[in-house]
Design a protein around this motif. Structure first.
Motif, PDB file in Angstrom:
ATOM      1  N   ARG A  21       0.725  -1.390   0.052  1.00 39.50           N
ATOM      2  CA  ARG A  21       0.020   0.389   0.086  1.00 39.50           C
ATOM      3  C   ARG A  21       1.310   0.807  -0.097  1.00 39.50           C
ATOM      4  NH1 ARG A  21      -3.655  -1.029   4.693  1.00 39.50           N
ATOM      5  NH2 ARG A  21      -2.732  -3.337   4.731  1.00 39.50           N
ATOM      6  N   SER A  22       1.815   1.058   0.794  1.00 36.93           N
ATOM      7  CA  SER A  22       2.938   2.439   0.940  1.00 36.93           C
ATOM      8  C   SER A  22       3.458   2.333  -1.045  1.00 36.93           C
ATOM      9  CB  SER A  22       3.915   1.979   1.856  1.00 36.93           C
ATOM     10  OG  SER A  22       5.390   2.897   1.289  1.00 36.93           O
ATOM     11  N   LYS A  23       3.506   1.965  -1.484  1.00 37.82           N
ATOM     12  CA  LYS A  23       4.486   1.939  -2.573  1.00 37.82           C
ATOM     13  C   LYS A  23       3.210   2.349  -3.622  1.00 37.82           C
ATOM     14  CE  LYS A  23       8.330  -1.953  -2.319  1.00 37.82           C
ATOM     15  NZ  LYS A  23       8.491  -3.009  -3.096  1.00 37.82           N
ATOM     16  N   TRP A  24       2.089   1.284  -3.091  1.00 40.17           N
ATOM     17  CA  TRP A  24       0.976   1.821  -4.027  1.00 40.17           C
ATOM     18  C   TRP A  24       0.234   3.527  -3.779  1.00 40.17           C
ATOM     19  CZ3 TRP A  24      -3.590   3.861  -2.965  1.00 40.17           C
ATOM     20  CH2 TRP A  24      -4.641   4.307  -3.787  1.00 40.17           C
ATOM     21  N   LEU A  25       0.687   3.930  -2.557  1.00 37.30           N
ATOM     22  CA  LEU A  25       0.136   5.968  -2.893  1.00 37.30           C
ATOM     23  C   LEU A  25       1.784   5.908  -3.598  1.00 37.30           C
ATOM     24  CD1 LEU A  25      -0.920   8.301  -1.291  1.00 37.30           C
ATOM     25  CD2 LEU A  25       0.121   7.017   0.804  1.00 37.30           C
ATOM     26  N   ALA A  26       2.582   5.843  -3.278  1.00 39.04           N
ATOM     27  CA  ALA A  26       3.801   6.519  -3.802  1.00 39.04           C
ATOM     28  C   ALA A  26       3.382   7.117  -5.373  1.00 39.04           C
ATOM     29  CB  ALA A  26       5.228   6.089  -3.567  1.00 39.04           C
ATOM     30  N   LYS A  27       3.019   5.595  -6.281  1.00 40.97           N
ATOM     31  CA  LYS A  27       3.161   5.650  -7.057  1.00 40.97           C
ATOM     32  C   LYS A  27       1.838   6.842  -7.984  1.00 40.97           C
ATOM     33  CE  LYS A  27       5.493   1.399  -8.205  1.00 40.97           C
ATOM     34  NZ  LYS A  27       5.116  -0.716  -8.203  1.00 40.97           N
ATOM     35  N   ALA A  28       0.528   6.012  -7.166  1.00 37.18           N
ATOM     36  CA  ALA A  28      -0.260   7.093  -7.412  1.00 37.18           C
ATOM     37  C   ALA A  28      -0.487   8.402  -7.463  1.00 37.18           C
ATOM     38  CB  ALA A  28      -1.569   5.734  -6.223  1.00 37.18           C
ATOM     39  N   VAL A  29       0.340   8.634  -5.995  1.00 38.72           N
ATOM     40  CA  VAL A  29       0.497  10.521  -6.075  1.00 38.72           C
ATOM     41  C   VAL A  29       1.483  10.636  -7.425  1.00 38.72           C
ATOM     42  CG1 VAL A  29      -0.044  10.770  -3.500  1.00 38.72           C
ATOM     43  CG2 VAL A  29       1.939  10.793  -4.548  1.00 38.72           C
ATOM     44  N   GLN A  30       2.304   9.890  -8.014  1.00 41.68           N
ATOM     45  CA  GLN A  30       2.579  10.486  -9.082  1.00 41.68           C
ATOM     46  C   GLN A  30       2.485  10.462  -9.773  1.00 41.68           C
ATOM     47  OE1 GLN A  30       6.330   7.582  -9.814  1.00 41.68           O
ATOM     48  NE2 GLN A  30       7.831   9.313 -10.432  1.00 41.68           N
ATOM     49  N   GLN A  31       1.422   9.558 -10.682  1.00 43.76           N
ATOM     50  CA  GLN A  31       0.881   9.362 -11.648  1.00 43.76           C
ATOM     51  C   GLN A  31      -0.378  10.415 -11.777  1.00 43.76           C
ATOM     52  OE1 GLN A  31      -0.258   5.442 -12.659  1.00 43.76           O
ATOM     53  NE2 GLN A  31       1.845   4.988 -12.434  1.00 43.76           N
ATOM     54  N   ALA A  32      -0.766  10.955 -10.803  1.00 41.37           N
ATOM     55  CA  ALA A  32      -2.292  11.476 -10.353  1.00 41.37           C
ATOM     56  C   ALA A  32      -1.432  13.253 -10.840  1.00 41.37           C
ATOM     57  CB  ALA A  32      -2.200  11.501  -8.976  1.00 41.37           C
ATOM     58  N   HIS A  33      -0.064  13.504 -10.843  1.00 41.41           N
ATOM     59  CA  HIS A  33       0.355  14.734 -11.009  1.00 41.41           C
ATOM     60  C   HIS A  33       0.067  15.421 -12.537  1.00 41.41           C
ATOM     61  CE1 HIS A  33       2.232  16.713  -7.503  1.00 41.41           C
ATOM     62  NE2 HIS A  33       2.906  15.255  -7.472  1.00 41.41           N
ATOM     63  N   ARG A  37       3.922  10.958   5.171  1.00 41.41           N
ATOM     64  CA  ARG A  37       4.441  12.209   4.500  1.00 41.41           C
ATOM     65  C   ARG A  37       4.909  12.124   3.320  1.00 41.41           C
ATOM     66  NH1 ARG A  37       8.419  10.374   8.340  1.00 41.41           N
ATOM     67  NH2 ARG A  37       8.977   8.797   7.181  1.00 41.41           N
ATOM     68  N   VAL A  38       4.427  10.741   2.379  1.00 39.04           N
ATOM     69  CA  VAL A  38       3.787  10.965   0.989  1.00 39.04           C
ATOM     70  C   VAL A  38       3.266  12.341   0.646  1.00 39.04           C
ATOM     71  CG1 VAL A  38       3.770   9.837  -0.947  1.00 39.04           C
ATOM     72  CG2 VAL A  38       6.069   8.977   0.630  1.00 39.04           C
ATOM     73  N   LEU A  39       2.293  11.524   1.741  1.00 39.67           N
ATOM     74  CA  LEU A  39       0.295  12.323   2.053  1.00 39.67           C
ATOM     75  C   LEU A  39       0.460  13.515   1.749  1.00 39.67           C
ATOM     76  CD1 LEU A  39      -2.741  12.119   0.744  1.00 39.67           C
ATOM     77  CD2 LEU A  39      -2.966  11.428   2.796  1.00 39.67           C
ATOM     78  N   HIS A  40       2.013  13.844   2.686  1.00 39.93           N
ATOM     79  CA  HIS A  40       1.218  14.974   3.169  1.00 39.93           C
ATOM     80  C   HIS A  40       2.110  15.842   1.838  1.00 39.93           C
ATOM     81  CE1 HIS A  40       2.347  19.307   5.402  1.00 39.93           C
ATOM     82  NE2 HIS A  40       2.110  18.777   6.223  1.00 39.93           N
ATOM     83  N   ALA A  41       3.262  15.142   1.610  1.00 39.17           N
ATOM     84  CA  ALA A  41       3.919  16.417  -0.186  1.00 39.17           C
ATOM     85  C   ALA A  41       3.340  16.607  -1.186  1.00 39.17           C
ATOM     86  CB  ALA A  41       4.911  15.514  -0.234  1.00 39.17           C
ATOM     87  N   ASN A  42       2.340  15.947  -1.115  1.00 43.31           N
ATOM     88  CA  ASN A  42       1.545  15.660  -2.535  1.00 43.31           C
ATOM     89  C   ASN A  42       0.057  16.080  -2.397  1.00 43.31           C
ATOM     90  OD1 ASN A  42       3.646  14.575  -4.889  1.00 43.31           O
ATOM     91  ND2 ASN A  42       3.137  13.479  -2.889  1.00 43.31           N
ATOM     92  N   LEU A  43       0.209  16.615  -1.364  1.00 42.65           N
ATOM     93  CA  LEU A  43      -1.111  17.474  -1.047  1.00 42.65           C
ATOM     94  C   LEU A  43      -1.951  18.298  -1.428  1.00 42.65           C
ATOM     95  CD1 LEU A  43      -1.647  17.788   2.952  1.00 42.65           C
ATOM     96  CD2 LEU A  43      -3.507  16.337   1.762  1.00 42.65           C
ATOM     97  N   SER A  44      -1.632  19.027  -2.284  1.00 40.28           N
ATOM     98  CA  SER A  44      -1.460  20.055  -3.236  1.00 40.28           C
ATOM     99  C   SER A  44      -2.823  19.546  -4.779  1.00 40.28           C
ATOM    100  CB  SER A  44      -0.894  20.834  -3.877  1.00 40.28           C
ATOM    101  OG  SER A  44       0.287  20.120  -4.440  1.00 40.28           O
ATOM    102  N   LEU A  45      -2.507  17.594  -4.742  1.00 37.30           N
ATOM    103  CA  LEU A  45      -3.091  17.262  -6.009  1.00 37.30           C
ATOM    104  C   LEU A  45      -4.607  17.231  -5.310  1.00 37.30           C
ATOM    105  CD1 LEU A  45      -1.218  13.845  -5.980  1.00 37.30           C
ATOM    106  CD2 LEU A  45      -1.635  16.775  -7.859  1.00 37.30           C
TER     107      LEU A  45
END
Length: 179
Positions: free
Chosen positions: A81-93, A127-135
Motif C-alpha cells: 500500500r505504501s508503494k501504491w500510494l507513492a506511485k499513485a500520487v506521482q501518476q496523479a500529477h 509524509r508522501v501524502l502530506h508532500a502531495n496534498l496540492s493535488l
C-alpha cells in the motif's frame, strides 16, 4: 471528322453509318490505358496538425497500470500500500495525468486504508501524502491532513525527530570538539 461515304464534315463522337463512335482524341481500341483518368496520390501523415500548424496537438496519455479498485488496494500488504500510494500520487500529477486525484482520495479516505500499518510504513505514507496534498481540493486537503485514519494515527510522529538519531548527532559533535 470526315464522313467515309460522302466527304462532308461530321461533329466528333457522332455515330456514322457503321455504328462505331469515334473519339476526338484518337482511335478506339481495347487498351484500357487509352481511356485512363488522371489519378492523384494521397497520403495521410500523423504528427503536426496541418490545418492549424501553430496549434499544439494534444498528446494521448498512456493508461495507468496501477489499480484504483478499493478492494484490491485494501487487500495489499502494508508495504504494498505504501508503494501504491507513492506511485499513485506521482501518476496523479498534472504533467502525468494518468490517474485522477478523486480516485486516489476515495481510497486514502477509507477507514481501512491505514489498518495494520507499522510505525515506519505509516509515517512514510503520511509524509508522501502530506508532500502531495496540492493535488487535492481544499476540503479534501483538510480531511487528509487532520481527519483521515492515516493522519490520526501517524501525523504527530511523521515529522517528529527520531529520538535515537538526535542523541547520536550530539555525541558525535561533542566528540569532535574535544581533542
Amino acid at each position: 471528322v470526315n464522313c467515309g461515304c460522302c466527304l462532308r464534315t461530321v461533329p466528333a463522337m457522332t455515330r456514322i453509318r457503321t455504328g462505331i463512335a469515334r473519339r476526338p482524341d484518337g482511335p478506339e481500341d481495347a487498351n484500357p490505358m487509352n481511356r485512363r483518368l488522371p489519378a492523384e496520390v494521397v497520403s495521410r501523415r500523423k504528427g503536426e496538425n496541418r490545418a492549424h500548424p501553430g496549434k499544439a496537438v494534444k498528446e494521448e496519455v498512456a493508461p495507468s497500470h496501477l489499480s484504483t479498485d478499493l478492494k484490491q488496494v485494501l487487500a495489499m500488504k502494508p508495504e504494498g500500500r505504501s508503494k501504491w500510494l507513492a506511485k499513485a500520487v506521482q501518476q496523479a500529477h498534472p504533467q502525468d495525468g494518468r490517474l485522477s486525484p478523486k480516485s486516489i482520495y476515495d481510497i486514502i479516505a477509507h477507514a481501512k486504508f491505514a489498518n495494520d500499518l507499522s510505525e515506519k510504513v505509516g509515517q512514510r505514507m503520511y509524509r508522501v501524502l502530506h508532500a502531495n496534498l496540492s493535488l487535492f481540493s481544499t476540503k479534501q486537503q483538510k480531511f487528509l491532513e487532520k481527519e483521515c485514519a492515516l493522519a490520526k494515527q501517524f501525523a504527530v510522529a511523521a515529522f517528529a525527530p527520531v529520538p535515537g538519531a538526535e542523541e547520536e548527532d550530539t555525541t558525535a559533535a561533542d566528540a569532535m570538539e574535544d581533542p
